[in-house]
Write a protein that holds these residues in place. Structure first.
Motif, mmCIF file in Angstrom:
data_model
loop_
_atom_site.group_PDB
_atom_site.id
_atom_site.type_symbol
_atom_site.label_atom_id
_atom_site.label_comp_id
_atom_site.label_asym_id
_atom_site.label_seq_id
_atom_site.Cartn_x
_atom_site.Cartn_y
_atom_site.Cartn_z
ATOM 1 N N ASP A 70 7.845 -1.392 7.127
ATOM 2 C CA ASP A 70 8.235 -0.055 7.586
ATOM 3 C C ASP A 70 7.636 0.998 6.666
ATOM 4 O OD1 ASP A 70 9.411 1.790 9.224
ATOM 5 O OD2 ASP A 70 11.370 1.703 8.259
ATOM 6 N N LYS A 71 6.794 1.853 7.219
ATOM 7 C CA LYS A 71 6.166 2.938 6.464
ATOM 8 C C LYS A 71 6.606 4.274 7.063
ATOM 9 C CE LYS A 71 3.292 0.443 3.857
ATOM 10 N NZ LYS A 71 3.409 0.414 2.386
ATOM 11 N N PRO A 72 6.899 5.268 6.241
ATOM 12 C CA PRO A 72 7.195 6.592 6.793
ATOM 13 C C PRO A 72 5.950 7.191 7.431
ATOM 14 C CG PRO A 72 6.971 6.685 4.406
ATOM 15 C CD PRO A 72 6.951 5.232 4.766
ATOM 16 N N GLY A 73 6.151 8.100 8.352
ATOM 17 C CA GLY A 73 5.021 8.725 9.036
ATOM 18 C C GLY A 73 4.043 9.389 8.089
ATOM 19 N N ARG A 101 -0.007 5.512 15.846
ATOM 20 C CA ARG A 101 1.059 4.921 16.660
ATOM 21 C C ARG A 101 0.852 3.416 16.836
ATOM 22 N NH1 ARG A 101 0.495 8.840 21.699
ATOM 23 N NH2 ARG A 101 -1.652 8.379 21.102
ATOM 24 N N HIS A 102 -0.391 3.032 17.096
ATOM 25 C CA HIS A 102 -0.701 1.612 17.256
ATOM 26 C C HIS A 102 -0.410 0.855 15.958
ATOM 27 C CE1 HIS A 102 -2.999 -1.969 18.584
ATOM 28 N NE2 HIS A 102 -3.408 -2.006 17.329
ATOM 29 N N THR A 103 -0.850 1.408 14.845
ATOM 30 C CA THR A 103 -0.673 0.719 13.566
ATOM 31 C C THR A 103 0.790 0.681 13.151
ATOM 32 O OG1 THR A 103 -2.923 1.287 12.865
ATOM 33 C CG2 THR A 103 -1.347 0.715 11.133
ATOM 34 N N GLN A 104 1.543 1.752 13.428
ATOM 35 C CA GLN A 104 2.967 1.736 13.116
ATOM 36 C C GLN A 104 3.675 0.624 13.886
ATOM 37 O OE1 GLN A 104 5.222 2.362 10.879
ATOM 38 N NE2 GLN A 104 5.474 4.591 11.102
ATOM 39 N N ALA A 108 0.818 -1.219 0.000
ATOM 40 C CA ALA A 108 0.000 0.000 0.000
ATOM 41 C C ALA A 108 0.851 1.268 0.000
ATOM 42 C CB ALA A 108 -0.932 0.000 1.210
ATOM 43 N N ASP A 109 0.388 2.268 -0.745
ATOM 44 C CA ASP A 109 1.062 3.570 -0.755
ATOM 45 C C ASP A 109 0.795 4.323 0.544
ATOM 46 O OD1 ASP A 109 2.033 3.645 -3.647
ATOM 47 O OD2 ASP A 109 -0.112 3.227 -3.905
ATOM 48 N N ALA A 110 -0.358 4.067 1.151
ATOM 49 C CA ALA A 110 -0.718 4.731 2.410
ATOM 50 C C ALA A 110 -1.567 3.782 3.236
ATOM 51 C CB ALA A 110 -1.479 6.025 2.143
ATOM 52 N N VAL A 111 -1.504 3.960 4.548
ATOM 53 C CA VAL A 111 -2.335 3.172 5.464
ATOM 54 C C VAL A 111 -3.143 4.143 6.308
ATOM 55 C CG1 VAL A 111 -2.376 1.488 7.330
ATOM 56 C CG2 VAL A 111 -0.625 1.317 5.545
#
Length: 303
Positions: free
Chosen positions: A71-74, A59-62, A50-53
Motif C-alpha cells: 500500500d503506497k499513498p498517492g 491507477r494501474h500500478t496502484q 521504495a520511497d516512490a514508484v
C-alpha cells in the motif's frame, strides 16, 4: 490483497530483505505481462521498500501493488509515461537527490523495451545516480522461448511496434523481408488485422503468433505469414488481446558443391575463421557446417 499473495510477500521479504538496496538509486522493475504470479521475489520486496514508484499509469500500478499487499499513498506514485517522460524525469531526479529509492514500472513487462523508461534511465545516469535493473517478465523473451525459431546463426532482431500508417508499415515489412535472423514484432489488437495483411507478402515464411501471453486465454501458434489473416478470422476472439509475433529466420537454399569450392579458395588466402565467415556470407551455407568442413580440409592438408 489476494490471499494467495500473502505468503508470497512474506517469502519475498525473507529471501530478498538481506540484500543491499542503495539509497538515491532508480530501480527498474519488470512487472507481469498478464499473470500476477510472474513477479520476482526481489521485485516484491523492492516495491514495498521504495520511497516512490514512478509508473506509466498510476491507477494501474496502484491496483497492482494492492493485489500484492503493498500500500503506497498517492503522493508516492509519480506518472512517467511516453508523453511526459523527459519532464517527469526531473521529479524523479529530485527524489534521488534527497536520497530516496525510486522504483520505475511500466504497465506490463520490462520498462524501456517498447515501453517508456529509456529516457528516464538516460537522465538518471547522466545525473550520476545508480540504476539497478530487477529483471523479470518480457513478452519478447517469453515468445522466443516458445517459438522454436531455429537458425544456424544465433541472435534475433527486436523491431517493436511497426508504423501505424499503411505505406510506412509496408515499407518496414519489406525491410524485414531482407533480415535473415528471427524478428520479434509487437502489436495492439486494433491494428493486428492490418499488420497481418502487410505480412502476407512474406508468403511461406513462418511466424509464431503469441496472443495474450501468460493470461487465461493465451494462444501460441506457428503458421505461414500468408495464412495469418485467415488465422485471425477463424474465431471472434482471435483479434483480441495484445500480440507478440516472431518471424522465423529465412531458410537458406544452398547448392551442395558451391560452398565448398568457395571455402577452399578462401582458406588458401585467409585464416580459418575469416574464411568460414566470408564463405557463409557469400553462399548462404550454414556457418557451423562450413566450419566443420574447413577443419576437415585443414586436416587433409596436414596429412
Amino acid at each position: 490483497m489476494s490471499a494467495s499473495f500473502a505468503s508470497a510477500l512474506g517469502a519475498a521479504r525473507a529471501a530478498a530483505g538481506a540484500q543491499h538496496y542503495p539509497e538515491g538509486a532508480l530501480y527498474v522493475v519488470a512487472t507481469p505481462i498478464g499473470n500476477l504470479a510472474d513477479i520476482s521475489m526481489r521485485a516484491l520486496h523492492l516495491l514495498g521498500l521504495a520511497d516512490a514508484v514512478a509508473c506509466e499509469d498510476t491507477r494501474h500500478t496502484q491496483t497492482l501493488l494492492r493485489a500484492y499487499g503493498i500500500d503506497k499513498p498517492g503522493t508516492a506514485l509519480l506518472a512517467v509515461h511516453q508523453h511526459n517522460e523527459t519532464e517527469a524525469a526531473q521529479a524523479v531526479l529530485e527524489r534521488l537527490r534527497l536520497g530516496q529509492r525510486v522504483a520505475y514500472a511500466s504497465d506490463a513487462g520490462t520498462p524501456g523495451v517498447s515501453d517508456p523508461g529509456a529516457r528516464l534511465v538516460a537522465a538518471v545516469r547522466a545525473a550520476g545516480h545508480a540504476v539497478v535493473p530487477l529483471p523479470g517478465a518480457s513478452s519478447v523473451t517469453a515468445l522466443l522461448s516458445a517459438a522454436g525459431a531455429v537458425d544456424d546463426d544465433p541472435g534475433f532482431v527486436f523491431a517493436g511496434f511497426l508504423p501505424a500508417k499503411a505505406g510506412e508499415r509496408d515499407s518496414a515489412v519489406a525491410a524485414l523481408a531482407l533480415e535473415r535472423r528471427a524478428v520479434v514484432v509487437l502489436e495492439a489488437p486494433h491494428r493486428i488485422a492490418a499488420l497481418a495483411a502487410s505480412l502476407a507478402v512474406l508468403g511461406e515464411r513462418p511466424v509464431t503468433v503469441g496472443r495474450e501471453l501468460t493470461k487465461q486465454f493465451e494462444e501460441i501458434a506457428t503458421l505461414p505469414c500468408a495464412g495469418f489473416s485467415a488465422w485471425l478470422q477463424a474465431g471472434p476472439q482471435r483479434g483480441r488481446g495484445e500480440f507478440a509475433l516472431a518471424l522465423h529466420p529465412v531458410a537458406r537454399v544452398v547448392d551442395s558443391d558451391e560452398p565448398l569450392r568457395v571455402l577452399r579458395l578462401l582458406l588458401a588466402e585467409l585464416p580459418l575463421k575469416s574464411a568460414v565467415k566470408l564463405a557463409a556470407e557469400i553462399t548462404g551455407a550454414p556457418r557451423n557446417t562450413l566450419y566443420e568442413a574447413a577443419l576437415q580440409l585443414k586436416d587433409a592438408t596436414r596429412g
